[in-house]
Design a protein around this motif. Structure first.
Motif, PDB file in Angstrom:
ATOM      1  N   MET B  26       4.548  14.192  24.421  1.00  0.00           N
ATOM      2  CA  MET B  26       3.572  13.800  25.427  1.00  0.00           C
ATOM      3  C   MET B  26       3.397  14.867  26.498  1.00  0.00           C
ATOM      4  O   MET B  26       2.479  14.783  27.304  1.00  0.00           O
ATOM      5  CB  MET B  26       3.996  12.493  26.092  1.00  0.00           C
ATOM      6  N   ASN B  27       4.290  15.820  26.560  1.00  0.00           N
ATOM      7  CA  ASN B  27       4.297  16.817  27.634  1.00  0.00           C
ATOM      8  C   ASN B  27       4.331  18.215  27.024  1.00  0.00           C
ATOM      9  O   ASN B  27       5.364  18.860  26.975  1.00  0.00           O
ATOM     10  CB  ASN B  27       5.540  16.618  28.519  1.00  0.00           C
ATOM     11  N   PRO B  28       3.182  18.682  26.534  1.00  0.00           N
ATOM     12  CA  PRO B  28       3.203  19.928  25.767  1.00  0.00           C
ATOM     13  C   PRO B  28       3.521  21.166  26.596  1.00  0.00           C
ATOM     14  O   PRO B  28       4.052  22.126  26.062  1.00  0.00           O
ATOM     15  CB  PRO B  28       1.786  20.005  25.185  1.00  0.00           C
ATOM     16  N   ASP B  29       3.205  21.164  27.887  1.00  0.00           N
ATOM     17  CA  ASP B  29       3.337  22.400  28.653  1.00  0.00           C
ATOM     18  C   ASP B  29       3.679  22.137  30.115  1.00  0.00           C
ATOM     19  O   ASP B  29       2.908  22.451  31.016  1.00  0.00           O
ATOM     20  CB  ASP B  29       2.042  23.211  28.554  1.00  0.00           C
TER      21      ASP B  29
END
Lengths: 440, 440
Positions: B26-29
């Motif tokens: 859910m938190n690619p970057d």
């Protein structure tokens, strides 16, 4: 083709605490406020999108800053691309991979997104020349479903389930629109029931509510049991047997206390019991609903998102759903909430009052009647007679009914003079109070 | 007698997205960030209270502003009065009758209160000359209970229930403190498992984790099922049979999908399945726990408050509680969470990593071992080897164990140079990146 060219935000507050309007068991002295947003474009139509988050005073600066920060990222964006894909726009904001850490989908950041989404709906409705309820009612079933994020809902309601609801409601849309125009939508009033009012004021306001044509009132309870019994006795005597009286505890109780306390009040024939405990406590609401059956539990004004509403329905924890126009992420999420309620067969009776909540939420109930639940049975919209004079298109409530808005837009627009006069802390209304306080 | 004389806040961000450290489904970057607070007093001891909210980038400005607004109201307040009644101080902030509208008890405003509460605990521990875990462990049972708000908890755990837990844990405190000093507290590492890493990097980091003495690792999953199977195969082969491997889906699934997907991964012998779905969805977590039994469901890093944790325990929706040091309203609420877990007989394995979460949360696990659960069975603290160099008293983790902090305070203090260099957007580290981007 046009671009978003300007974002204005105002920390708008009204000094309502001076009169104890809005006082309840958890909110003794609110200053009704709005974190207010205006979205401007470079189109030559001069149309703006207006939206806001309602708050009750301290913290409105935090909410205003959240709206400003998130809305500012939209400068330069193509307006038509957003308005043509309001579902995609909602997902983009709500699921921003960094921003979502602040929730996800709750509190300050989620409500700020709601103001932005609602402002874009206001602009879309103005461009269409329609009041929002009519714009929504004219959408196709696929267009409605595309507005909604079914993630985290599918274990209760799938997209196919939602489609079935809309299909059931397809026949008779035109007749229901005509019916709304002819006879309006039932309002109920909370004006008599604030805790800060004297018994005499309560009695007088009950009489006035009946005289004005309201068919239901609501009283705040939960601060003192003997007071509640006395005030309900007064209200019941004036309203007469059978007249619907709801009560609202504003989250004051734990579940056992709630069941016990409501047991002492049940003899007054309660239409519903609102917010008996923490809005986060699905299991406690379910226990209270079991404990006070058949009196319905009502809740929702602090319900953070569709995921909590879904669980409330799964657990039979509420039997009246009270959506709020500025608590969740705007019109899209409230359409999900309307569909969830319809899927469960639970009536929606929106929370309103505050600043402009009546103006906003009436559009959702009217859309619900036309296109979703297709009924007004057991349904009504809260009405509080506060602060409507500040709106460009205030609600039309008379004879105990909301009458359908006709002006284009979502109803959010506040007069420019109000935005200047009540800006906090530097508007003239607040500066004048400082002067009075300093010289008192 | 002293007063709070100064409030400083910093929007602190580290450009971690450049290396895909911290990447998950859910938190690619993420850009690991902190809304950082320093509370100064006019005492002549030069001691400050430090606290912060961890975020992952965008929105850290909103969180910083929330901390600033709320903390600024404390200017001029008597320090000793606050430090002597940390329970009353917590209630005052959390139950502010206007501010609570922004939650209640969730999201940006609740986390901001957590930073303030934690900063005051940091100051209290520094004044006592003790690391926080020792300060807490030295409190009497009544002092501990007075820190906690039992409202909305009483249908699961009363004050009397909590007292019974503390009484059971009273014998052997000194021995457990000695045991902590002698053999530390088990750490597990998430360093190998970020989604953005190549298979080769995953394999290398698994080997390094074992070489460094860790007895458990965790892998991120949920973006692609085939990738998950391949990566778990690599990790299981390197770690060998029986070595605990947990997985973390970071909220990616609905409940049916979760049960199905986990069914495909269960053959890799999973220690737990973390955050399978929305952190708000108690009923879905319960369904998943039933569906994947006996694999434990673990969750908590996004759990908004003690009321949701309580329901998770009531519904058998989690079997590993993962408290987070900066998600809830600080140390007080996390002590409530520790007691709830002990009451349910569920182990607490805190979420950590991010910015300084390891530094903070170790104090709570060590206090739990000394004074609450009185056991380390099935318990461990997450460890990620990021950003510790920025802390004045970084964690001491070696041989796969957290070793008890000895410096006075809560562990929150970041070097002044870091606060200047990584201030966003005007610190030199960010200005340098702008220059690089502009000339690239």
């Amino acid at each position: 083709m046009s671009e978003i060219s300007e974002i204005d935000v105002v920390d708008l507050r009204f000094p309502t605490s001076a009169s104890l309007d809005g006082s309840d068991a958890m909110n003794p002295d609110p200053d009704y406020s709005a974190a207010y947003l205006i979205i401007g474009t470079d189109a030559d139509d001069d149309l703006e999108g207006h939206g806001f988050v309602f708050t009750i005073g301290r913290g409105n600066d935090i909410e205003t800053e959240a709206v400003r920060v998130i809305a500012t990222t939209l400068i330069g964006r193509n307006v038509e691309a957003i308005l043509d894909d309001m579902g995609g726009f909602w997902r983009e904001l709500v699921h921003d991979s960094q921003l979502r850490w602040l929730g996800p989908e709750k509190g300050v950041s989620h409500m700020a997104i709601g103001a932005i989404v609602n402002a874009m709906w206001d602009l879309k409705a103005k461009r269409a020349g329609l009041p929002l309820w009519e714009l929504l009612s004219a959408l196709s079933r696929a267009e409605i479903l595309d507005l909604i994020d079914f993630r985290y809902l599918s274990d209760f309601m799938t997209r196919e389930d939602a489609l079935a609801i809309l299909e059931r409601a397809a026949p008779g849309r035109a007749e229901r629109i005509a019916q709304l125009r002819e006879s309006g939508y039932m309002a109920y009033t909370t004006t008599p029931g604030w805790l800060g009012y004297s018994d005499e004021k309560l009695a007088r306001l009950c009489r006035e509510a009946i005289d004005e044509g309201f068919d239901q009132i609501k009283l705040k309870v939960g601060a003192d049991r003997d007071d509640d019994i006395r005030r309900l006795s007064i209200a019941r005597e004036i309203c007469g047997p059978g007249f619907p009286i709801a009560i609202d505890a504003n989250q004051h109780w734990d579940s056992a206390e709630a069941i016990d306390w409501i047991g002492d009040l049940a003899r007054f024939d309660l239409r519903w019991v609102e917010e008996p405990t923490s809005p986060d406590d699905i299991l406690a609401h379910a226990a209270i609903q079991r404990g006070i059956d058949p009196i319905p539990v009502a809740t929702g004004e602090h319900c953070q998102n569709r995921i909590v509403f879904k669980q409330m329905l799964q657990a039979d924890a509420l039997r009246v759903m009270q959506i709020d126009a500025t608590r969740v992420a705007g019109v899209n999420e409230n359409i999900a909430n309307l569909l969830l309620a319809a899927h469960a067969g639970v009536p929606v009776c929106p929370h309103a009052g505050g600043v402009g909540l009546c103006e906003l939420v009436q559009h959702l109930s009217m859309f619900d009647f036309v296109a979703v639940s297709a009924t007004m049975d057991e349904r009504c919209i809260e009405f509080v007679d506060h602060l409507h004079e500040h709106f460009v298109t205030p609600v039309d409530v008379h004879d105990g009914r909301y009458w359908p808005p006709t002006a284009p837009g979502a109803g959010a627009e506040i007069h420019r003079g109000t935005l200047t006069d009540f800006a906090f802390p530097d508007g003239p209304e607040w500066r004048a109070r400082e002067t009075v306080a300093a010289t008192a």
